[in-house]
Design a protein around this motif. Structure first.
Motif, PDB file in Angstrom:
ATOM      1  N   GLN A 188      -7.528   4.802   2.597  1.00  0.00           N
ATOM      2  CA  GLN A 188      -8.844   4.382   3.058  1.00  0.00           C
ATOM      3  C   GLN A 188      -9.433   3.271   2.185  1.00  0.00           C
ATOM      4  O   GLN A 188     -10.046   2.334   2.698  1.00  0.00           O
ATOM      5  N   GLU A 189      -9.229   3.351   0.884  1.00  0.00           N
ATOM      6  CA  GLU A 189      -9.776   2.339  -0.014  1.00  0.00           C
ATOM      7  C   GLU A 189      -9.225   0.942   0.281  1.00  0.00           C
ATOM      8  O   GLU A 189      -9.841  -0.066  -0.077  1.00  0.00           O
ATOM      9  N   GLU A 190      -8.073   0.892   0.948  1.00  0.00           N
ATOM     10  CA  GLU A 190      -7.423  -0.392   1.220  1.00  0.00           C
ATOM     11  C   GLU A 190      -7.732  -0.959   2.600  1.00  0.00           C
ATOM     12  O   GLU A 190      -7.427  -2.123   2.878  1.00  0.00           O
ATOM     13  N   TYR A 241     -17.129   4.659  -0.420  1.00  0.00           N
ATOM     14  CA  TYR A 241     -15.906   4.210  -1.071  1.00  0.00           C
ATOM     15  C   TYR A 241     -16.016   2.759  -1.546  1.00  0.00           C
ATOM     16  O   TYR A 241     -15.163   2.276  -2.282  1.00  0.00           O
ATOM     17  N   ASN A 242     -17.052   2.062  -1.060  1.00  0.00           N
ATOM     18  CA  ASN A 242     -17.191   0.629  -1.347  1.00  0.00           C
ATOM     19  C   ASN A 242     -18.643   0.315  -1.723  1.00  0.00           C
ATOM     20  O   ASN A 242     -19.276  -0.553  -1.125  1.00  0.00           O
ATOM     21  N   THR A 302     -11.584  12.271  -5.365  1.00  0.00           N
ATOM     22  CA  THR A 302     -11.279  12.446  -3.954  1.00  0.00           C
ATOM     23  C   THR A 302     -11.231  13.928  -3.608  1.00  0.00           C
ATOM     24  O   THR A 302     -11.042  14.787  -4.478  1.00  0.00           O
ATOM     25  N   THR A 341       0.791  -1.224   0.000  1.00  0.00           N
ATOM     26  CA  THR A 341       0.000   0.000   0.000  1.00  0.00           C
ATOM     27  C   THR A 341       0.818   1.265   0.000  1.00  0.00           C
ATOM     28  O   THR A 341       0.366   2.297  -0.496  1.00  0.00           O
TER      29      THR A 341
END
Length: 356
Positions: free
Chosen positions: A86-88, A107-108, A207, A19
């Motif tokens: 954050q996406e991870e 985001y999900n 973003t 990451t």
């Protein structure tokens, strides 16, 4: 699931390499340091200076540091994206690389469609009541947990709603829904896309870090976001108008623990986490509201004009937002999730919270 110190460290280092492209060595997480002693790893994208970090994450961690020792509970905290963006975070939770982290449903959207109910517009103008109504639905026994989060192994502990979103523009004010028609508006995606489509605007997902440049270069006409976001990313320097009272929804975030880590705790340790969560939810409610109020004052001081929604136009806005909620529920039902029932429950719970 118990892990050795060596295997846990290897998992965290691998996650950090993937990451951040930087080797990060951390202490073991969710493994027994000694018998009945547990150390949890918490990672997040919010820095400690962010309203969610300052009002929620920091008090949460501090409470555990103060009271966890009595029950054999420790926490290692890695804010500001040290272990991943954050996406991870959902992937890091699922892999066991971390034990505690935030999920942000917008985001999900594909993985957490039902949880996006919390971001819908027109439900309430009070972000604290929104969060208070939502969190029981996100926990074991709750509609969203049982129908969605349980399968992802995510146990929500507390949540926050970024105060009601508005539309900020650079060249013309938006005072009625018709004023938004044809505009290119940046947003976080998720239900924001549906709201903007309902207003006849084109949504441009990006973003917050990209908002300033997109407006400055006239790539978009404005953004739909929270008021303090406009200040924190410097967007207030390139916009001239902001709606006030449009009630366009919120961005929700939930701090939770993986089901594996939760199951590995005893009752006393879980009690400390519940108490820390109660402190954090109250604290972050106050901090995000205070940040919004400060941002409004700063923007007014800088000459930004706020377009208050007139009472004569309220019915028109409400009609648009009602259709947005209905379309979300219909689309969810068609995809096989209990969206209509979940929306009805949230609206009922918000009324109950408001009546207390």
């Amino acid at each position: 699931m118990t892990r050795t110190k060596r295997s846990r460290q290897r998992a965290v280092v691998l996650a950090a390499l993937l990451t951040t492209a930087t080797t990060v060595l951390v202490g073991c997480a969710a493994h027994p340091a000694e018998k009945d002693e547990v150390s949890l790893v918490m990672a997040e994208a919010f820095p400690d200076t962010h309203p969610v970090g300052a009002g929620g994450s920091v008090p949460f961690v501090d409470y555990i540091a103060e009271h966890g020792g009595d029950v054999g509970l420790e926490i290692e905290h890695y804010p500001a994206g040290q272990l991943g963006a954050q996406e991870e975070i959902p992937d890091l939770l699922r892999s066991g690389a971390i034990d505690i982290g935030y999920i942000i449903p917008s985001y999900n959207v594909d993985e957490l469609p039902l949880a996006n109910v919390g971001d819908l517009p027109g439900i309430t103008k009070d972000s604290c009541r929104r969060a208070d109504a939502l969190i029981p639905m996100m926990q074991p026994g709750g509609t969203i947990y049982e129908n969605e989060l349980k399968a992802h192994g995510f146990h929500a502990m507390w949540g926050v709603a970024i105060p009601e979103l508005e539309i900020a523009t650079s060249k013309k004010p938006v005072e009625t829904p018709d004023d938004a028609r044809g505009l290119m508006i940046a947003g976080a995606g998720g239900t924001t896309d549906r709201v903007l489509a309902g207003l006849g605007a084109a949504s441009v997902p990006m973003t917050g870090a990209d908002y300033y440049e997109a407006i400055a270069r006239n790539t978009v006409d404005g953004v739909q976001t929270g008021k303090y976001v406009l200040k924190s990313y410097g967007v207030m320097d390139v916009i001239n108008y902001v709606t006030r009272g449009a009630n366009l929804g919120a961005t929700t975030a939930y701090l939770g623990i993986s089901s594996d880590a939760w199951d590995g705790l005893d009752d006393a340790q879980r009690k400390v986490l519940r108490e820390a969560s109660a402190v954090a939810q109250k604290g972050t409610c106050k901090s995000v509201k205070a940040a919004d109020e400060e941002a409004i004052g700063d923007m007014e001081g800088a000459g930004v004009q706020f377009a208050d929604i007139r009472s004569d136009d309220r019915a028109e806005w409400d009609s648009v937002l009602d259709r947005v909620r209905d379309s979300w529920a219909e689309a969810g039902e068609e995809s096989g999730i209990p969206a209509a029932r979940t929306l009805d429950e949230l609206e009922r719970r918000v009324k109950e919270v408001e009546e207390k």
